[in-house]
Design a protein around this motif. Structure first.
Motif, PDB file in Angstrom:
ATOM      1  N   LEU A   1       0.755  -1.058  -0.101  1.00 59.30           N
ATOM      2  CA  LEU A   1      -0.036  -0.026   0.104  1.00 59.30           C
ATOM      3  C   LEU A   1       0.788   1.171   0.110  1.00 59.30           C
ATOM      4  CD1 LEU A   1      -2.799  -0.919   2.519  1.00 59.30           C
ATOM      5  CD2 LEU A   1      -3.325  -0.411   0.003  1.00 59.30           C
ATOM      6  N   ALA A   2       1.945   1.089   0.790  1.00 60.79           N
ATOM      7  CA  ALA A   2       2.933   2.459   0.878  1.00 60.79           C
ATOM      8  C   ALA A   2       3.604   2.655  -0.399  1.00 60.79           C
ATOM      9  CB  ALA A   2       3.807   2.069   2.051  1.00 60.79           C
ATOM     10  N   ILE A   3       3.998   1.478  -1.083  1.00 59.24           N
ATOM     11  CA  ILE A   3       4.656   1.438  -2.309  1.00 59.24           C
ATOM     12  C   ILE A   3       3.627   2.059  -3.478  1.00 59.24           C
ATOM     13  CG2 ILE A   3       5.472   0.229  -4.373  1.00 59.24           C
ATOM     14  CD1 ILE A   3       6.595  -1.516  -2.274  1.00 59.24           C
ATOM     15  N   HIS A   4       2.292   1.694  -3.162  1.00 57.58           N
ATOM     16  CA  HIS A   4       1.418   2.086  -4.323  1.00 57.58           C
ATOM     17  C   HIS A   4       1.228   3.566  -4.100  1.00 57.58           C
ATOM     18  CE1 HIS A   4      -2.054   1.976  -7.111  1.00 57.58           C
ATOM     19  NE2 HIS A   4      -2.731   1.894  -6.237  1.00 57.58           N
ATOM     20  N   ALA A   5       1.292   4.087  -2.921  1.00 53.87           N
ATOM     21  CA  ALA A   5       0.874   5.406  -2.816  1.00 53.87           C
ATOM     22  C   ALA A   5       2.261   6.516  -2.947  1.00 53.87           C
ATOM     23  CB  ALA A   5       0.584   5.753  -1.186  1.00 53.87           C
ATOM     24  N   GLY A   6       3.247   5.605  -3.352  1.00 59.53           N
ATOM     25  CA  GLY A   6       4.634   6.470  -3.712  1.00 59.53           C
ATOM     26  C   GLY A   6       5.379   6.776  -2.634  1.00 59.53           C
ATOM     27  N   GLY A   7       5.323   5.885  -1.531  1.00 54.60           N
ATOM     28  CA  GLY A   7       6.255   6.245  -0.241  1.00 54.60           C
ATOM     29  C   GLY A   7       7.666   6.141  -0.624  1.00 54.60           C
ATOM     30  N   GLY A   8       8.638   6.604   0.223  1.00 59.42           N
ATOM     31  CA  GLY A   8       9.720   6.209   0.210  1.00 59.42           C
ATOM     32  C   GLY A   8      10.039   5.232   1.200  1.00 59.42           C
ATOM     33  N   MET A   9      11.482   4.899   1.366  1.00 63.80           N
ATOM     34  CA  MET A   9      11.788   3.911   2.115  1.00 63.80           C
ATOM     35  C   MET A   9      11.363   3.812   3.542  1.00 63.80           C
ATOM     36  SD  MET A   9      13.385   0.795   2.430  1.00 63.80           S
ATOM     37  CE  MET A   9      14.214  -0.295   3.549  1.00 63.80           C
ATOM     38  N   LEU A  10      11.640   4.980   4.111  1.00 62.75           N
ATOM     39  CA  LEU A  10      11.089   5.262   5.714  1.00 62.75           C
ATOM     40  C   LEU A  10       9.600   4.942   5.589  1.00 62.75           C
ATOM     41  CD1 LEU A  10      11.760   6.005   8.474  1.00 62.75           C
ATOM     42  CD2 LEU A  10      11.432   8.551   7.801  1.00 62.75           C
ATOM     43  N   MET A  11       8.793   5.469   4.784  1.00 58.41           N
ATOM     44  CA  MET A  11       7.359   5.340   4.814  1.00 58.41           C
ATOM     45  C   MET A  11       6.917   3.757   4.397  1.00 58.41           C
ATOM     46  SD  MET A  11       4.340   6.750   2.573  1.00 58.41           S
ATOM     47  CE  MET A  11       2.605   6.448   2.697  1.00 58.41           C
ATOM     48  N   VAL A  12       7.679   3.059   3.553  1.00 64.30           N
ATOM     49  CA  VAL A  12       7.572   1.721   3.319  1.00 64.30           C
ATOM     50  C   VAL A  12       7.994   1.031   4.894  1.00 64.30           C
ATOM     51  CG1 VAL A  12       7.919  -0.141   1.961  1.00 64.30           C
ATOM     52  CG2 VAL A  12       7.786   1.798   0.784  1.00 64.30           C
ATOM     53  N   SER A  13       9.011   1.065   5.242  1.00 64.49           N
ATOM     54  CA  SER A  13       9.373   0.344   6.436  1.00 64.49           C
ATOM     55  C   SER A  13       8.399   0.578   7.608  1.00 64.49           C
ATOM     56  CB  SER A  13      10.792   0.884   6.948  1.00 64.49           C
ATOM     57  OG  SER A  13      11.549   0.402   5.914  1.00 64.49           O
ATOM     58  N   LEU A  14       8.071   1.815   7.707  1.00 58.59           N
ATOM     59  CA  LEU A  14       7.031   2.134   9.127  1.00 58.59           C
ATOM     60  C   LEU A  14       5.709   1.604   8.517  1.00 58.59           C
ATOM     61  CD1 LEU A  14       6.352   3.674  11.683  1.00 58.59           C
ATOM     62  CD2 LEU A  14       5.835   5.589   9.943  1.00 58.59           C
ATOM     63  N   ALA A  15       5.070   1.561   7.425  1.00 60.39           N
ATOM     64  CA  ALA A  15       4.020   0.787   7.204  1.00 60.39           C
ATOM     65  C   ALA A  15       4.002  -0.866   7.338  1.00 60.39           C
ATOM     66  CB  ALA A  15       3.713   1.072   5.700  1.00 60.39           C
ATOM     67  N   ALA A  16       5.203  -1.320   6.919  1.00 58.99           N
ATOM     68  CA  ALA A  16       5.466  -2.679   7.336  1.00 58.99           C
ATOM     69  C   ALA A  16       5.369  -3.057   8.588  1.00 58.99           C
ATOM     70  CB  ALA A  16       6.614  -3.413   6.518  1.00 58.99           C
ATOM     71  N   PHE A  17       6.077  -2.410   9.322  1.00 57.43           N
ATOM     72  CA  PHE A  17       6.142  -2.547  10.878  1.00 57.43           C
ATOM     73  C   PHE A  17       4.690  -2.323  11.381  1.00 57.43           C
ATOM     74  CE2 PHE A  17       6.294  -0.549  15.019  1.00 57.43           C
ATOM     75  CZ  PHE A  17       6.627  -1.527  15.839  1.00 57.43           C
ATOM     76  N   VAL A  18       3.939  -1.399  11.177  1.00 59.26           N
ATOM     77  CA  VAL A  18       2.552  -1.395  11.557  1.00 59.26           C
ATOM     78  C   VAL A  18       1.609  -2.407  11.114  1.00 59.26           C
ATOM     79  CG1 VAL A  18       0.501   0.118  11.564  1.00 59.26           C
ATOM     80  CG2 VAL A  18       2.776   1.146  11.791  1.00 59.26           C
ATOM     81  N   GLY A  19       1.819  -2.744   9.831  1.00 60.87           N
ATOM     82  CA  GLY A  19       0.920  -3.803   9.440  1.00 60.87           C
ATOM     83  C   GLY A  19       1.226  -5.294   9.824  1.00 60.87           C
ATOM     84  N   GLY A  20       2.470  -5.510  10.168  1.00 66.17           N
ATOM     85  CA  GLY A  20       2.957  -6.767  10.929  1.00 66.17           C
ATOM     86  C   GLY A  20       2.268  -6.714  12.322  1.00 66.17           C
ATOM     87  N   MET A  21       2.380  -5.546  12.961  1.00 69.33           N
ATOM     88  CA  MET A  21       1.588  -5.569  14.568  1.00 69.33           C
ATOM     89  C   MET A  21       0.284  -5.662  14.364  1.00 69.33           C
ATOM     90  SD  MET A  21       4.132  -5.342  16.755  1.00 69.33           S
ATOM     91  CE  MET A  21       3.061  -4.890  17.978  1.00 69.33           C
ATOM     92  N   LEU A  22      -0.334  -5.093  13.453  1.00 75.50           N
ATOM     93  CA  LEU A  22      -1.865  -5.313  13.515  1.00 75.50           C
ATOM     94  C   LEU A  22      -2.147  -6.639  13.086  1.00 75.50           C
ATOM     95  CD1 LEU A  22      -2.798  -2.011  11.516  1.00 75.50           C
ATOM     96  CD2 LEU A  22      -3.243  -2.586  13.931  1.00 75.50           C
ATOM     97  N   ALA A  23      -1.404  -7.260  12.029  1.00 77.40           N
ATOM     98  CA  ALA A  23      -1.780  -8.795  11.965  1.00 77.40           C
ATOM     99  C   ALA A  23      -1.518  -9.637  13.232  1.00 77.40           C
ATOM    100  CB  ALA A  23      -0.854  -9.232  10.766  1.00 77.40           C
TER     101      ALA A  23
END
Length: 260
Positions: A34-56
């Motif tokens: 989702l972050a990549i699709h939104a055009g986010g950079g590495m920091l945004m992608v990493s943060l999104a991945a962390f939050v997504g893993g925690m929510l799962a």
């Protein structure tokens, strides 16, 4: 990922647990995509991945609350992973053709897009996460005796358990954000390490990441050579090895062992 797998197995006292099987990888992958699709950079992608893993993982915890160390946890993880995988497929189907192949190849697990910003982030963050998990080795050893025994040994069980879960999700999220879903490393490496150094968490947390690195280097070599000059995604190689490994492990596990 191997360190996260060793920590998750010890935390849930379940030899079949690993970040992919308890939903962390799928949640991290969906959020990162989702972050990549939104055009986010590495920091945004990493943060999104962390939050997504925690929510799962939070969802898995809710579904498997009654038997956190048993087979219900695995079933809950598989259910969450399937749901998130379906949502990920839906997202991929809406991507424009120009980015579809890149995102799909990345989600299969690949080192092809490695660059220095990604490498620098991982080199800076991973040793810190490993050190934070390694400092929990006494608690992880005590936890193998049960939560009640760990509590009577003086540990703040609930706080320490969630600290381990948080660190494992952070490690998995960073890996997924950097190279996609390289599956089963978190399952295979801790088991191989356990056969070599035993179940002591202090030795296990030292050996598992080294074996995980060795497995991924060998998988990357196979990805480059099996169909040369074409390059296979690394995640395909680790899955082709990891899925039979999981079935073999499930077969040789004594009845009731997953409930210990």
């Amino acid at each position: 990922m191997a360190t996260a797998g060793a920590a998750v197995q010890a935390r849930f006292r379940n030899p079949l647990a690993e970040p992919g099987l308890v939903g962390i990888n799928s949640g991290a992958a969906l959020a990162a995509a989702l972050a990549i699709h939104a055009g986010g950079g590495m920091l945004m992608v990493s943060l999104a991945a962390f939050v997504g893993g925690m929510l799962a993982l939070w969802g898995v915890r809710l579904l498997g609350r009654a038997h956190q160390g048993g087979s219900r946890l695995i079933l809950a993880g598989l259910a969450i992973s399937t749901l998130l995988g379906s949502l990920l497929t839906l997202l991929i189907s809406t991507l424009p053709d120009g980015s579809l192949r890149t995102v799909t190849f990345w989600l299969m697990g690949s080192f092809a897009n490695a660059d220095w910003p990604t490498t620098t982030l991982l080199l800076g963050a991973m040793p810190l996460i490993w050190l934070a998990l390694f400092r929990q080795w006494r608690f992880l050893n005590a936890l193998q005796l049960g939560e009640s025994a760990a509590f009577h040994l003086g540990f703040a069980v609930q706080r320490e358990e969630w600290r381990i879960v948080l660190l494992a999700a952070m490690a998995a999220g960073l890996v997924v954000s950097g190279c996609g879903m390289v599956g089963f490393v978190g399952l295979m490496a801790p088991h191989i390490a356990r056969q070599l150094v035993g179940g002591d968490a202090r030795r296990l947390l030292q050996a598992a990441p080294l074996l995980g690195a060795l497995l991924t280097v060998l998988a990357d070599w196979a990805a480059h050579t099996l169909l040369a000059p074409a390059e296979l995604p690394v995640g395909i190689i680790t899955s082709l090895i990891g899925a039979p490994f999981f079935l073999w492990l499930l077969h040789r596990l004594p009845a009731g062992a997953s409930h210990d």
